[in-house]
Write a protein that holds these residues in place. Structure first.
Motif: not given
Length: 60
Positions: A22-25, A28-30, A35-36
């Motif tokens: 969800y965070y990736i989609f 902002p991409i970090e 890694v996680m």
């Protein structure tokens, strides 16, 4: 580890994997998220192997 604890741990890994997807989609991409996500997917694979495909040791 007993089976119940393994299933609970696997559920936590699944929830974390969904969270990082969800965070990736959405955000902002970090690099941290990738890694996680990789760590969670490795844990998911090992957990599924441990629960379902590991051969049981026979006691004599």
């Amino acid at each position: 580890m007993n089976r119940f604890f393994s299933i609970v741990l696997l559920m936590v890994i699944i929830i974390n994997t969904i969270r990082y997807f969800y965070y990736i989609f959405t955000g902002p991409i970090e690099a941290y998220y990738f890694v996680m996500l990789a760590i969670n997917l490795a844990g998911l694979g090992l957990g599924i192997y441990y629960l379902f495909f590991q051969k049981r040791k026979q006691r004599n």
